[in-house]
Write a protein that holds these residues in place. Structure first.
Motif, PDB file in Angstrom:
ATOM      1  N   TYR A 246      -1.317   6.920  -9.312  1.00  0.00           N
ATOM      2  CA  TYR A 246      -1.865   7.946 -10.311  1.00  0.00           C
ATOM      3  C   TYR A 246      -0.978   7.669 -11.911  1.00  0.00           C
ATOM      4  O   TYR A 246      -1.695   7.986 -12.965  1.00  0.00           O
ATOM      5  CB  TYR A 246      -1.609   9.496  -9.861  1.00  0.00           C
ATOM      6  CG  TYR A 246      -2.685   9.701  -8.708  1.00  0.00           C
ATOM      7  CD1 TYR A 246      -3.981   9.632  -8.816  1.00  0.00           C
ATOM      8  CD2 TYR A 246      -1.937   9.826  -7.706  1.00  0.00           C
ATOM      9  CE1 TYR A 246      -4.727   9.855  -7.610  1.00  0.00           C
ATOM     10  CE2 TYR A 246      -2.732  10.178  -6.528  1.00  0.00           C
ATOM     11  CZ  TYR A 246      -4.093  10.189  -6.355  1.00  0.00           C
ATOM     12  OH  TYR A 246      -4.927  10.269  -5.161  1.00  0.00           O
ATOM     13  N   GLY A 247       0.251   7.046 -11.674  1.00  0.00           N
ATOM     14  CA  GLY A 247       0.924   6.943 -13.006  1.00  0.00           C
ATOM     15  C   GLY A 247       0.305   5.608 -13.499  1.00  0.00           C
ATOM     16  O   GLY A 247       0.455   5.313 -14.643  1.00  0.00           O
ATOM     17  N   TYR A 248      -0.419   4.924 -12.784  1.00  0.00           N
ATOM     18  CA  TYR A 248      -1.185   3.484 -13.162  1.00  0.00           C
ATOM     19  C   TYR A 248      -2.220   3.894 -14.075  1.00  0.00           C
ATOM     20  O   TYR A 248      -2.432   2.977 -15.238  1.00  0.00           O
ATOM     21  CB  TYR A 248      -1.656   3.003 -11.851  1.00  0.00           C
ATOM     22  CG  TYR A 248      -2.412   1.476 -12.371  1.00  0.00           C
ATOM     23  CD1 TYR A 248      -1.431   0.411 -12.497  1.00  0.00           C
ATOM     24  CD2 TYR A 248      -3.764   1.336 -12.337  1.00  0.00           C
ATOM     25  CE1 TYR A 248      -2.186  -0.883 -12.657  1.00  0.00           C
ATOM     26  CE2 TYR A 248      -4.240   0.212 -12.564  1.00  0.00           C
ATOM     27  CZ  TYR A 248      -3.527  -1.056 -12.903  1.00  0.00           C
ATOM     28  OH  TYR A 248      -4.261  -1.956 -13.115  1.00  0.00           O
ATOM     29  N   GLY A 249      -2.705   5.211 -14.017  1.00  0.00           N
ATOM     30  CA  GLY A 249      -3.926   5.445 -15.045  1.00  0.00           C
ATOM     31  C   GLY A 249      -5.107   4.674 -14.788  1.00  0.00           C
ATOM     32  O   GLY A 249      -5.322   4.064 -13.836  1.00  0.00           O
TER      33      GLY A 249
ATOM     34  N   ASN B 266      -7.800   8.195 -12.451  1.00  0.00           N
ATOM     35  CA  ASN B 266      -8.030   9.571 -13.077  1.00  0.00           C
ATOM     36  C   ASN B 266      -9.422  10.283 -12.387  1.00  0.00           C
ATOM     37  O   ASN B 266      -9.086  11.427 -12.117  1.00  0.00           O
ATOM     38  CB  ASN B 266      -8.293   9.370 -14.450  1.00  0.00           C
ATOM     39  CG  ASN B 266      -6.827   9.002 -15.323  1.00  0.00           C
ATOM     40  OD1 ASN B 266      -5.930   9.538 -14.783  1.00  0.00           O
ATOM     41  ND2 ASN B 266      -7.040   8.561 -16.314  1.00  0.00           N
ATOM     42  N   GLY B 267     -10.179   9.532 -11.896  1.00  0.00           N
ATOM     43  CA  GLY B 267     -11.289   9.860 -11.283  1.00  0.00           C
ATOM     44  C   GLY B 267     -11.024  10.534 -10.093  1.00  0.00           C
ATOM     45  O   GLY B 267     -11.558  11.707  -9.553  1.00  0.00           O
ATOM     46  N   LEU B 268     -10.200   9.694  -9.099  1.00  0.00           N
ATOM     47  CA  LEU B 268      -9.839  10.293  -7.741  1.00  0.00           C
ATOM     48  C   LEU B 268      -8.853  11.376  -8.022  1.00  0.00           C
ATOM     49  O   LEU B 268      -9.343  12.454  -7.123  1.00  0.00           O
ATOM     50  CB  LEU B 268      -9.050   9.175  -7.130  1.00  0.00           C
ATOM     51  CG  LEU B 268      -9.900   8.233  -6.142  1.00  0.00           C
ATOM     52  CD1 LEU B 268     -10.920   7.431  -6.833  1.00  0.00           C
ATOM     53  CD2 LEU B 268      -8.916   7.366  -5.308  1.00  0.00           C
TER      54      LEU B 268
ATOM     55  N   TYR C 156       0.740  -1.034  -0.135  1.00  0.00           N
ATOM     56  CA  TYR C 156       0.022   0.081  -0.158  1.00  0.00           C
ATOM     57  C   TYR C 156       0.780   1.343   0.023  1.00  0.00           C
ATOM     58  O   TYR C 156       0.682   2.146  -0.753  1.00  0.00           O
ATOM     59  CB  TYR C 156      -1.113   0.001   1.146  1.00  0.00           C
ATOM     60  CG  TYR C 156      -1.824   0.943   1.084  1.00  0.00           C
ATOM     61  CD1 TYR C 156      -3.355   1.009   0.981  1.00  0.00           C
ATOM     62  CD2 TYR C 156      -1.591   2.351   1.725  1.00  0.00           C
ATOM     63  CE1 TYR C 156      -4.045   2.109   0.885  1.00  0.00           C
ATOM     64  CE2 TYR C 156      -2.430   3.555   1.889  1.00  0.00           C
ATOM     65  CZ  TYR C 156      -3.542   3.250   1.388  1.00  0.00           C
ATOM     66  OH  TYR C 156      -4.801   4.130   1.447  1.00  0.00           O
ATOM     67  N   ASN C 157       1.714   1.375   0.870  1.00  0.00           N
ATOM     68  CA  ASN C 157       2.554   2.416   0.887  1.00  0.00           C
ATOM     69  C   ASN C 157       3.509   2.783  -0.164  1.00  0.00           C
ATOM     70  O   ASN C 157       3.424   4.130  -0.885  1.00  0.00           O
ATOM     71  CB  ASN C 157       3.624   2.352   2.085  1.00  0.00           C
ATOM     72  CG  ASN C 157       4.601   3.348   2.500  1.00  0.00           C
ATOM     73  OD1 ASN C 157       4.040   4.605   2.247  1.00  0.00           O
ATOM     74  ND2 ASN C 157       5.834   3.129   2.433  1.00  0.00           N
ATOM     75  N   ASP C 158       4.155   1.790  -0.930  1.00  0.00           N
ATOM     76  CA  ASP C 158       4.888   1.730  -2.217  1.00  0.00           C
ATOM     77  C   ASP C 158       3.899   2.368  -3.313  1.00  0.00           C
ATOM     78  O   ASP C 158       4.188   3.147  -4.388  1.00  0.00           O
ATOM     79  CB  ASP C 158       5.443   0.577  -2.608  1.00  0.00           C
ATOM     80  CG  ASP C 158       6.650   0.406  -1.602  1.00  0.00           C
ATOM     81  OD1 ASP C 158       7.053   1.113  -0.821  1.00  0.00           O
ATOM     82  OD2 ASP C 158       7.039  -1.015  -1.513  1.00  0.00           O
ATOM     83  N   PHE C 159       2.572   1.939  -3.385  1.00  0.00           N
ATOM     84  CA  PHE C 159       1.687   2.053  -4.608  1.00  0.00           C
ATOM     85  C   PHE C 159       0.918   3.490  -4.347  1.00  0.00           C
ATOM     86  O   PHE C 159       0.971   4.335  -5.202  1.00  0.00           O
ATOM     87  CB  PHE C 159       0.836   1.064  -4.675  1.00  0.00           C
ATOM     88  CG  PHE C 159      -0.488   1.294  -5.693  1.00  0.00           C
ATOM     89  CD1 PHE C 159       0.103   1.132  -6.903  1.00  0.00           C
ATOM     90  CD2 PHE C 159      -1.693   1.290  -5.403  1.00  0.00           C
ATOM     91  CE1 PHE C 159      -0.843   1.311  -8.094  1.00  0.00           C
ATOM     92  CE2 PHE C 159      -2.638   1.748  -6.574  1.00  0.00           C
ATOM     93  CZ  PHE C 159      -2.088   1.414  -7.874  1.00  0.00           C
ATOM     94  N   PHE C 160       0.562   3.590  -3.118  1.00  0.00           N
ATOM     95  CA  PHE C 160      -0.317   4.838  -2.844  1.00  0.00           C
ATOM     96  C   PHE C 160       0.287   6.130  -2.310  1.00  0.00           C
ATOM     97  O   PHE C 160       0.268   7.271  -3.012  1.00  0.00           O
ATOM     98  CB  PHE C 160      -1.537   4.625  -1.687  1.00  0.00           C
ATOM     99  CG  PHE C 160      -2.427   5.601  -1.853  1.00  0.00           C
ATOM    100  CD1 PHE C 160      -3.252   6.092  -2.717  1.00  0.00           C
ATOM    101  CD2 PHE C 160      -2.692   6.443  -0.665  1.00  0.00           C
ATOM    102  CE1 PHE C 160      -4.226   7.209  -2.695  1.00  0.00           C
ATOM    103  CE2 PHE C 160      -3.574   7.649  -0.497  1.00  0.00           C
ATOM    104  CZ  PHE C 160      -4.512   7.709  -1.638  1.00  0.00           C
ATOM    105  N   ASN C 161       1.219   6.065  -1.092  1.00  0.00           N
ATOM    106  CA  ASN C 161       1.728   7.069  -0.864  1.00  0.00           C
ATOM    107  C   ASN C 161       2.958   7.506  -1.639  1.00  0.00           C
ATOM    108  O   ASN C 161       3.108   8.828  -1.445  1.00  0.00           O
ATOM    109  CB  ASN C 161       2.663   6.962   0.537  1.00  0.00           C
ATOM    110  CG  ASN C 161       1.199   6.459   1.547  1.00  0.00           C
ATOM    111  OD1 ASN C 161      -0.066   7.036   1.643  1.00  0.00           O
ATOM    112  ND2 ASN C 161       1.573   5.573   2.295  1.00  0.00           N
TER     113      ASN C 161
END
Length: 234
Positions: free
Chosen positions: A88-91, A96-98, A78-83
């Motif tokens: 957002y690079g994942y697209g 994009n909505g968030l 979670y930390n590596d992906f979100f924080n």
């Protein structure tokens, strides 16, 4: 907050782990569980934020592959992906909505800082990138042994909660928050399109469609309707 979250997760972990490992070892079960979505904060940023928002999607499939029984690994994922903002690079429509919602919220409160948390209505999805909802034999384990969303909210105390899970997940919201009630936000949208939720002492809780749908139907109109209703006492 991170320590409180981890303590709460660990208090519920052993039974969840034993049950999910049983499914992994059961050749009669077609779908296998992935790792649960465990929240790990950028705690300094979140605590210092003027606005704290928790945004719920539906479920995370193939979150770190098959369930591996390691809560620290789930927290680090979670930390590596979100924080890191790698999400957002994942697209894709969801991220994009968030990003669009947070941008519009910042426009309403330009002098305020925003701390955001990503969560899911269903915490344990399918492994193997299967996009279907997890089967009942996985979901029921989560609700029996790891029904932690109410505790996450109590620990993190967001002053805005937004479910972009769509109306078909309202039953899952009710399963996680037994005292929640749904009502119509305004005459401009049906309750199915945008609902305002009452839960305990929280005043800014909303549910609307998933961004996959919103991008096709005028996402800003839905988000403005919600944002215009938000009252934080500023």
């Amino acid at each position: 907050m991170n320590l409180a979250l981890k303590k709460m997760y660990l208090e519920n972990w052993d039974n969840l782990s034993n049950e999910l490992k049983g499914i992994l070892n059961d050749d009669t079960k077609e779908y296998k569980p992935t790792n649960p979505l465990l929240i790990y904060l950028d705690e300094e940023k979140y605590k210092s934020s003027d606005i704290k928002i928790m945004i719920f999607g539906q479920e995370t499939n193939d979150w770190g592959d098959d369930f591996n029984g390691d809560p620290d690994d789930a927290l680090n994922t979670y930390n590596d992906f979100f924080n890191s903002n790698a999400c957002y690079g994942y697209g894709g429509h969801f991220w994009n909505g968030l990003n669009r919602f947070l941008t519009l919220l910042n426009q309403k409160f330009p002098d305020k800082t925003i701390g955001s948390i990503w969560n899911n209505v269903i915490k344990v999805g399918n492994s193997g990138r299967n996009k279907n909802n997890p089967p009942e034999y996985i979901y029921n384990i989560e609700k029996t042994y790891f029904n932690v969303i109410e505790s996450e909210i109590e620990i993190l105390q967001p002053n805005i909660i937004l479910f972009v899970s769509g109306p078909y997940y309202d039953v899952e919201i009710r399963n996680s928050l037994p005292d929640v009630s749904f009502g119509k936000l305004s005459d401009s949208f049906s309750e199915r399109a945008i609902a305002k939720l009452k839960f305990k002492n929280l005043n800014n809780v909303y549910r609307t469609y998933h961004p996959n749908y919103l991008w096709r139907k005028g996402i800003n109109n839905y988000f403005y309707e919600i944002i215009n209703d938000i009252n934080l006492g500023f």
